[in-house]
Design an enzyme around this catalytic site. Structure first.
Site, short mmCIF file in Angstrom:
data_model
loop_
_atom_site.label_atom_id
_atom_site.label_comp_id
_atom_site.label_asym_id
_atom_site.label_seq_id
_atom_site.Cartn_x
_atom_site.Cartn_y
_atom_site.Cartn_z
N ASP A 100 39.66 42.87 50.81
CA ASP A 100 38.58 43.14 49.84
C ASP A 100 39.01 44.01 48.66
O ASP A 100 38.17 44.56 47.98
CB ASP A 100 37.40 43.78 50.56
CG ASP A 100 37.73 45.18 51.06
OD1 ASP A 100 38.91 45.43 51.39
OD2 ASP A 100 36.82 46.02 51.12
N GLU A 101 40.32 44.15 48.46
CA GLU A 101 40.78 44.95 47.34
C GLU A 101 41.85 44.19 46.60
O GLU A 101 42.65 43.48 47.20
CB GLU A 101 41.42 46.25 47.85
CG GLU A 101 40.51 47.45 47.81
CD GLU A 101 41.27 48.71 48.21
OE1 GLU A 101 40.86 49.32 49.20
OE2 GLU A 101 42.27 49.05 47.55
#
Lengths: 357, 378
Positions: A100-101
């Site tokens: 998610d980054e």
């Protein structure tokens, strides 16, 4: 992404939104084991956070508010792919960190946009539209500051750090929040009475270098707003594979064949999606004693179709001559990958009425 | 065991048997050559577990100059034994097994003693009934093998494809080989009382045709459950058969086409060899054929990003049908073209860029076909 796993669960189960949600294996069912992967913002108010033992989180949160959801990585990965696709529309030069980054180098971008705030806005809107999830964006002139900026206002934040304000921005930040300062270094710094960015900035370069070596030098540069590490665009994948763990051990050859066919099909689909083919097939298996075996077979020609992958995997399996057939885990991976710029058409060498030999 | 024999006649036979002997074997005694001496003559045997070859040297044939003093058997280390025999000074040599399998070899002024192995421990040759024999003309058989064996797979991922499938019925013999990217099928007319369906390893066939000398007119083929025996002259050549079912290949050969080109095999081969000079330098070994029917033009393109490009307008005898652009591996086409022999008139038939195309001799279209799958480019 903001509280990624928890937000996905809230999206799937809107009733969780008002609750304190932790995504973890339920410690009450797993003999007090389990670690919090993500806590939603409500749960964080009570002090729960990721990497905390789930049992501890359960104790912190009032019972009537608590919801525990087991992680559903398959779903998270799917959402993650959606987000990466959006990044890919902005630039090919993006580096993913976990699911998610990501860092995006937007110096040159496919939107032909020079205003970085507009780019950030575009990405946030697209993600909301396509996933109903929010993310926070940090904008700056290097990776370190962009990351610090993205953590500054959450959720759904947008923070820009301009060069002239970089050192100023870092001054009040507690060293615990510095990307690159781990637990051990934190401890040593605290001993030296260093608690914030400002304290760090006052330190002498030689002193920090002597005390912390190479990493010290990196931190010294960072706290002065310098970070030269490039955005490492998505590295060419070196392998594509799938594996499954079985709650009930596979014991019959039929079950194993069936699973190998399934895995081969999944892997060949993934290969096709990613436009890759490879020359090596790796079979992984784990028995009931938790012994894990991996064995590979390489070929001159590329392997891509489900039939080929299955045949090789089956061949490797047969050659392993598993005596005590109680299989807990099976996995097939294709490595030695090359982009599929051409593909030899294969004859369909099967027999009437069956797809596999 | 004791005999003397003409050295060059002996060497002729050992060089045949030697083909079956490998230095890499899991059964140590198979690195040896077995000599069996009976009242009627000497049998020499070599084997790896896939193929076994025996050669018989008859006492009757006076050219062999075989003089038998006492019969018996011995296994001698093939590599040393052959080197020794080749370098012996005399026209004849004498061989005698002493105690403990020690073997004395004498020729002229030279005398060797080498350690042999007890022949009792040598594996038995496969049992193949020879009641039902198929007799084939050697030249036809060699042609069938040479034309099909090029298409066998070298990959062990699907063992049956490493062999040539021989289908024998009352209608004749069909030999097929495919590695899934190309296929070769050859039919001949023979008569057989029984039907057979067998898969002979490609490697065995390659060794077999090398063993058959040009003077041999006919060979006999006997088939058992898992072995095939070829006998010719004084040689018996055994091969293991491959286990398993061979895929059905009949339906893979298209009978219709949209574009047809007729060529001289040697001319096209030369063109493809030139085009492949560059494609070999590239990671993707691919050349492209472009056919413009209206312009009556066929062009071959090859390229390597590092070296450069090649373009060649082909010289053909006839062209008909639709326009087409097709990419393929030039090595497959080269192998196929060589199998037709030089200056044969052949027809290439295409259906579409992603479907296999065929090559057939104009003279003998129904009995021989080479099929090649194209390469899909992205």
């Amino acid at each position: 992404m903001d509280a990624f796993f928890a937000s996905v669960e809230e999206r799937e189960h809107p009733e969780y939104k008002k609750k304190c949600l932790i995504v973890a294996q339920d410690p009450r069912k797993h003999n007090h084991h389990g670690v919090v992967t993500t806590a939603n913002y409500n749960a964080r108010k009570y002090g729960a956070h990721s990497a905390m033992p789930a049992q501890q989180a359960v104790e912190l949160i009032p019972k009537e508010k608590l919801v525990i959801s087991p992680p559903n990585f398959e779903l998270y990965r799917k959402v993650s792919d959606q987000i990466h696709d959006i990044f890919g529309e902005v630039t090919d030069n993006y580096q993913t960190v976990a699911l998610d980054e990501a860092y995006l180098d937007v110096t040159h971008n496919k939107l032909n946009e020079t205003n970085t705030i507009k780019i950030a806005n575009y990405i946030q809107q697209r993600i909301v539209k396509e996933t109903s999830l929010t993310c926070s964006v940090g904008i700056s002139y290097n990776k370190f500051l962009a990351k610090m900026a993205s953590d500054y206002r959450k959720p759904f934040g947008r923070t820009i750090i301009l060069g002239k304000y970089a050192k100023e921005f870092l001054k009040p930040i507690p060293i615990e929040k510095f990307n690159g300062i781990g637990k051990a270094m934190q401890h040593k710094l605290h001993e030296m009475d260093i608690y914030t960015g400002a304290d760090l900035q006052k330190m002498d370069q030689d002193a920090i270098l002597e005390k912390f070596g190479k990493m010290g030098y990196v931190i010294y540069k960072r706290v002065h707003g310098i970070d030269d590490s490039p955005v490492e665009g998505h590295r060419a994948r070196t392998s594509i594979g799938r594996e499954r763990t079985y709650n009930r051990n596979l014991v019959t050859t039929e079950q194993i064949n069936q699973e190998l066919i399934y895995l081969a099909e999944m892997v060949s689909q993934d290969l096709r999606k990613k436009r890759q083919h490879g020359k090596t097939v790796v079979l992984k298996l784990r028995n009931s004693e938790f012994e894990t075996i991996t064995k590979r077979m390489s070929f001159q020609d590329y392997v891509q179709t489900k039939e080929e992958i299955y045949r090789v995997a089956k061949d490797i399996y047969d050659k392993l001559k598993v005596t005590d057939q109680k299989i807990r885990l099976l996995g097939i991976t294709v490595t030695n990958l090359d982009p599929l710029s051409y593909e030899e058409v294969s004859l369909n060498l099967s027999y009437k009425g069956d797809n596999y030999e | 065991m004791k005999f003397s024999i003409d050295r060059s006649k002996f060497i002729n036979q050992t060089s045949n048997v030697q083909r079956a002997i490998s230095t890499k074997t899991t059964i140590p005694i198979l690195t040896g050559m077995k000599l069996d001496l009976s009242e009627s003559g000497l049998t020499i045997t070599g084997s790896n577990s896939d193929i076994s070859i025996t050669a018989f040297i008859s006492k009757e044939d006076s050219d062999n100059d075989l003089k038998i003093e006492s019969t018996g058997s011995i296994v001698l280390p093939a590599r040393f034994f052959n080197e020794i025999i080749k370098k012996l000074p005399g026209d004849n040599f004498e061989l005698e097994v002493l105690n403990n399998n020690q073997t004395l070899i004498k020729s002229g002024v030279s005398e060797f003693t080498i350690n042999g192995l007890d022949a009792v421990n040598y594996p038995h040759l496969p049992d193949v009934e020879t009641d039902n024999q198929l007799v084939l003309p050697t030249d036809v058989f060699k042609e069938v093998v040479n034309q099909t064996v090029i298409a066998v797979s070298t990959q062990e991922s699907r063992p049956v494809l490493t062999g040539v499938n021989f289908l024998i019925t009352s209608e004749g013999l069909t030999a097929v080989a495919t590695d899934s990217h190309r296929l070769s099928q050859r039919k001949i007319n023979i008569t057989s009382d029984e039907d057979y369906n067998l898969i002979i390893p490609g490697k065995s066939l390659t060794e077999l045709v090398r063993t058959i000398s040009d003077s041999v007119k006919e060979i006999s083929m006997s088939i058992s459950e898992n072995q095939v025996l070829f006998s010719f002259d004084n040689i018996m050549f055994y091969s293991r058969l491959l286990d398993g079912r061979y895929p059905e290949t009949d339906r893979l050969i298209p009978d219709e086409s949209n574009t047809r080109l007729t060529f001289d095999s040697s001319k096209l081969l030369a063109s493809v060899e030139r085009a492949s000079l560059l494609s070999h330098e590239s990671r993707n070994n691919v050349i492209k054929l472009e056919i413009k029917a209206v312009d009556k033009k066929a062009t071959l393109y090859g390229n390597s990003p590092e070296v450069g490009t090649v373009e060649e307008v082909l010289d053909f005898d006839n062209l008909e049908g639709d326009d087409l652009e097709i990419s393929f591996n030039p090595d497959y086409l080269k192998d196929a073209l060589r199998s037709f022999g030089s200056n044969a008139s052949i027809e290439m038939s295409f259906t579409s860029p992603l479907h296999p195309f065929t090559l057939r001799p104009v003279e003998n279209r129904d009995n021989f076909v080479q099929l090649i799958t194209p390469v899909r480019t992205f």
